[in-house]
Design a protein around this motif. Structure first.
Motif, PDB file in Angstrom:
ATOM      1  N   ALA A  39       0.831  -1.203   0.000  1.00  0.00           N
ATOM      2  CA  ALA A  39       0.000   0.000   0.000  1.00  0.00           C
ATOM      3  C   ALA A  39       0.864   1.251   0.000  1.00  0.00           C
ATOM      4  N   GLN A  40       1.944   1.203   0.832  1.00  0.00           N
ATOM      5  CA  GLN A  40       2.847   2.350   0.883  1.00  0.00           C
ATOM      6  C   GLN A  40       3.543   2.544  -0.459  1.00  0.00           C
ATOM      7  N   THR A  41       3.948   1.420  -1.081  1.00  0.00           N
ATOM      8  CA  THR A  41       4.608   1.511  -2.380  1.00  0.00           C
ATOM      9  C   THR A  41       3.677   2.106  -3.416  1.00  0.00           C
ATOM     10  N   LYS A  42       2.419   1.627  -3.421  1.00  0.00           N
ATOM     11  CA  LYS A  42       1.436   2.165  -4.362  1.00  0.00           C
ATOM     12  C   LYS A  42       1.214   3.646  -4.130  1.00  0.00           C
ATOM     13  N   ALA A  43       1.182   4.012  -2.845  1.00  0.00           N
ATOM     14  CA  ALA A  43       0.969   5.427  -2.526  1.00  0.00           C
ATOM     15  C   ALA A  43       2.122   6.270  -3.044  1.00  0.00           C
ATOM     16  N   LYS A  44       3.365   5.736  -2.852  1.00  0.00           N
ATOM     17  CA  LYS A  44       4.532   6.474  -3.328  1.00  0.00           C
ATOM     18  C   LYS A  44       4.521   6.601  -4.844  1.00  0.00           C
ATOM     19  N   ILE A  45       4.138   5.494  -5.516  1.00  0.00           N
ATOM     20  CA  ILE A  45       4.074   5.531  -6.975  1.00  0.00           C
ATOM     21  C   ILE A  45       3.037   6.540  -7.420  1.00  0.00           C
ATOM     22  N   ALA A  46       1.885   6.515  -6.731  1.00  0.00           N
ATOM     23  CA  ALA A  46       0.814   7.442  -7.085  1.00  0.00           C
ATOM     24  C   ALA A  46       1.258   8.879  -6.907  1.00  0.00           C
ATOM     25  N   GLU A  47       2.044   9.119  -5.853  1.00  0.00           N
ATOM     26  CA  GLU A  47       2.528  10.469  -5.605  1.00  0.00           C
ATOM     27  C   GLU A  47       3.460  10.920  -6.724  1.00  0.00           C
ATOM     28  N   LYS A  48       4.241   9.960  -7.255  1.00  0.00           N
ATOM     29  CA  LYS A  48       5.229  10.315  -8.273  1.00  0.00           C
ATOM     30  C   LYS A  48       4.626  10.388  -9.671  1.00  0.00           C
ATOM     31  N   GLU A  49       3.440   9.758  -9.846  1.00  0.00           N
ATOM     32  CA  GLU A  49       2.832   9.794 -11.162  1.00  0.00           C
ATOM     33  C   GLU A  49       2.413  11.213 -11.496  1.00  0.00           C
ATOM     34  N   PRO A  50       2.818  11.732 -12.654  1.00  0.00           N
ATOM     35  CA  PRO A  50       2.487  13.098 -12.989  1.00  0.00           C
ATOM     36  C   PRO A  50       1.004  13.272 -13.254  1.00  0.00           C
ATOM     37  N   VAL A  51       0.406  14.236 -12.598  1.00  0.00           N
ATOM     38  CA  VAL A  51      -0.986  14.577 -12.817  1.00  0.00           C
ATOM     39  C   VAL A  51      -1.006  15.881 -13.589  1.00  0.00           C
ATOM     40  N   GLN A  52      -1.601  15.865 -14.767  1.00  0.00           N
ATOM     41  CA  GLN A  52      -1.554  17.043 -15.622  1.00  0.00           C
ATOM     42  C   GLN A  52      -2.429  18.143 -15.054  1.00  0.00           C
ATOM     43  N   SER A  53      -1.828  19.293 -14.833  1.00  0.00           N
ATOM     44  CA  SER A  53      -2.567  20.454 -14.369  1.00  0.00           C
ATOM     45  C   SER A  53      -3.280  21.093 -15.546  1.00  0.00           C
ATOM     46  N   SER A  54      -4.388  21.783 -15.244  1.00  0.00           N
ATOM     47  CA  SER A  54      -5.118  22.468 -16.309  1.00  0.00           C
ATOM     48  C   SER A  54      -4.294  23.604 -16.892  1.00  0.00           C
ATOM     49  N   ARG A  55      -3.239  24.016 -16.172  1.00  0.00           N
ATOM     50  CA  ARG A  55      -2.393  25.105 -16.661  1.00  0.00           C
ATOM     51  C   ARG A  55      -1.002  24.634 -17.082  1.00  0.00           C
ATOM     52  N   GLY A 191      -0.260  32.600 -17.246  1.00  0.00           N
ATOM     53  CA  GLY A 191      -0.174  31.908 -15.964  1.00  0.00           C
ATOM     54  C   GLY A 191       0.090  30.421 -16.097  1.00  0.00           C
ATOM     55  N   GLN A 192       0.836  30.026 -17.126  1.00  0.00           N
ATOM     56  CA  GLN A 192       1.069  28.605 -17.376  1.00  0.00           C
ATOM     57  C   GLN A 192       2.106  28.027 -16.418  1.00  0.00           C
ATOM     58  N   TRP A 193       1.888  26.786 -16.000  1.00  0.00           N
ATOM     59  CA  TRP A 193       2.721  26.142 -14.995  1.00  0.00           C
ATOM     60  C   TRP A 193       3.698  25.138 -15.607  1.00  0.00           C
ATOM     61  N   LEU A 231      -4.834  24.405 -24.582  1.00  0.00           N
ATOM     62  CA  LEU A 231      -6.285  24.343 -24.781  1.00  0.00           C
ATOM     63  C   LEU A 231      -6.651  23.240 -25.766  1.00  0.00           C
ATOM     64  N   ASN A 232      -5.773  22.971 -26.716  1.00  0.00           N
ATOM     65  CA  ASN A 232      -6.063  21.976 -27.744  1.00  0.00           C
ATOM     66  C   ASN A 232      -5.797  20.538 -27.312  1.00  0.00           C
ATOM     67  N   SER A 233      -5.056  20.343 -26.235  1.00  0.00           N
ATOM     68  CA  SER A 233      -4.672  18.978 -25.873  1.00  0.00           C
ATOM     69  C   SER A 233      -5.063  18.553 -24.462  1.00  0.00           C
ATOM     70  N   ASN A 234      -5.178  19.485 -23.552  1.00  0.00           N
ATOM     71  CA  ASN A 234      -5.419  19.149 -22.147  1.00  0.00           C
ATOM     72  C   ASN A 234      -6.850  18.635 -21.946  1.00  0.00           C
ATOM     73  N   SER A 235      -6.970  17.554 -21.199  1.00  0.00           N
ATOM     74  CA  SER A 235      -8.296  16.979 -20.942  1.00  0.00           C
ATOM     75  C   SER A 235      -9.213  17.940 -20.201  1.00  0.00           C
ATOM     76  N   ASN A 265     -12.359  25.025 -16.091  1.00  0.00           N
ATOM     77  CA  ASN A 265     -11.237  24.453 -15.333  1.00  0.00           C
ATOM     78  C   ASN A 265      -9.962  25.287 -15.403  1.00  0.00           C
ATOM     79  N   TYR A 266     -10.004  26.413 -16.106  1.00  0.00           N
ATOM     80  CA  TYR A 266      -8.783  27.216 -16.219  1.00  0.00           C
ATOM     81  C   TYR A 266      -8.453  27.907 -14.900  1.00  0.00           C
ATOM     82  N   SER A 267      -9.479  28.254 -14.162  1.00  0.00           N
ATOM     83  CA  SER A 267      -9.279  28.958 -12.895  1.00  0.00           C
ATOM     84  C   SER A 267     -10.147  28.324 -11.824  1.00  0.00           C
ATOM     85  N   GLN A 268      -9.675  28.381 -10.579  1.00  0.00           N
ATOM     86  CA  GLN A 268     -10.465  27.877  -9.461  1.00  0.00           C
ATOM     87  C   GLN A 268     -11.726  28.704  -9.256  1.00  0.00           C
TER      88      GLN A 268
END
Length: 301
Positions: A39-55, A191-193, A231-235, A265-268
């Motif tokens: 579980a800890q390993t999965k959590a660490k992997i999940a933390e390292k997996e890149p999550v695409q930001s809207s920006r 404001g791109q990240w 804008l053309n590629s981000n989910s 989704n561009y802004s909170q």
């Protein structure tokens, strides 16, 4: 004697039971530890997996080569020094508009090439397949060995223009008309990240649990290109692309006032942000910049 015999027998029975039970308990404990570690390993992997930001933005290798082959004057106006508001706005629009037009023209050329491949009764050539694969990769579509008509046609949903009215309104909003720290120090007007250490400027208000930076670009053109690619590629902007696709299908103009409703989704700030961009387009009559060589694409709002 009998008591001593009973005591010996009892001790033997207890010892036998202990050996039978102990491995079971140990096995269960090991199993729990293993599960915990997994579980800890999965959590660490999940933390390292890149999550695409809207920006989140990026510059492709193809674009890098394009920029190198088409250099521009990197100087920019000192917008803060222009005290007259209307004059400052005019300078801001004049500065960014050529980059918007340039990017949209490249997108229209790509659309024409996609359509030509679709209209050709012959299968795509090796060069065309390589190009199609690169486009699918850019827009985060899965890699395929064989491209059907539908696989190629779906690219038309992603490869399309972003109206100048929307680009200029968001740039004005995000960069405070070109006077923000990120625009001045990083040529970042949207404001791109980015998420690599040292890839940009650290926001002063960034939370302790955040690791994003505001991306630094070589010039404003790179910022405009990356924003439109996002804008053309981000989910996060699936709705924007759906609106645009429907406008195409209905033979209607692609406008900023239509696409702005896909920016939730561009802004909170959500709907408040959409309303603000919509007001910027209306108040500044930004639809007047929606003139393009492709007359069927968009003219006025």
């Amino acid at each position: 004697m009998e008591r001593k015999l009973l005591w010996v027998i009892s001790s033997i029975v207890i010892l036998i039971l202990w050996f039978k039970i102990e491995p079971q308990d140990t096995q269960q404990a090991d199993s729990k530890i293993g599960s915990s570690e997994q579980a800890q390993t999965k959590a660490k992997i999940a933390e390292k997996e890149p999550v695409q930001s809207s920006r989140e933005s990026s510059i492709t290798q193809e674009e890098k080569e394009y920029f190198q082959g088409h250099p521009i004057d990197g100087s920019k106006p000192d917008f803060a020094a222009i005290t007259d508001v209307q004059e400052r706005k005019a300078a801001f629009f004049d500065y960014l508009l050529p980059f918007v037009t340039e990017k949209n023209e490249l997108l229209l050329k790509d659309r024409s090439r996609i359509q030509a491949i679709l209209d050709n009764p012959e299968p795509p050539s090796r060069e065309e397949k390589t190009w199609i694969g690169a486009l699918r990769s850019l827009h985060k579509l899965r890699k395929l060995g064989v491209y059907t008509h539908e696989d190629i046609a779906v690219l038309l949903r992603y490869v399309d223009i972003i109206p100048a009215s929307l680009v200029l309104a968001q740039a004005a909003n995000e960069s405070a008309w070109g006077t923000s720290r990120f625009a001045l120090e990083g040529n970042n007007y949207f404001g791109q990240w980015c998420f690599t250490n040292g890839c940009g400027l650290i926001p002063n208000a960034r939370g302790e649990d955040q690791d994003h930076e505001v991306r630094k670009f070589s010039d404003a053109r790179e910022s405009v290109f990356a924003y439109i690619d996002n804008l053309n590629s981000n989910s996060a902007y699936k709705e924007l692309r759906s609106i645009r696709s429907q406008l195409r299908k209905d033979g209607e103009n692609i406008t900023g006032l239509a696409l702005v409703h896909g920016l939730e989704n561009y802004s909170q700030r959500g709907q408040d942000y959409i309303d603000e961009i919509e007001s910027l387009i209306d108040y500044n009559e930004l639809w007047r910049f929606n003139v393009h060589t492709d007359e069927a694409t968009y003219n006025n709002e």
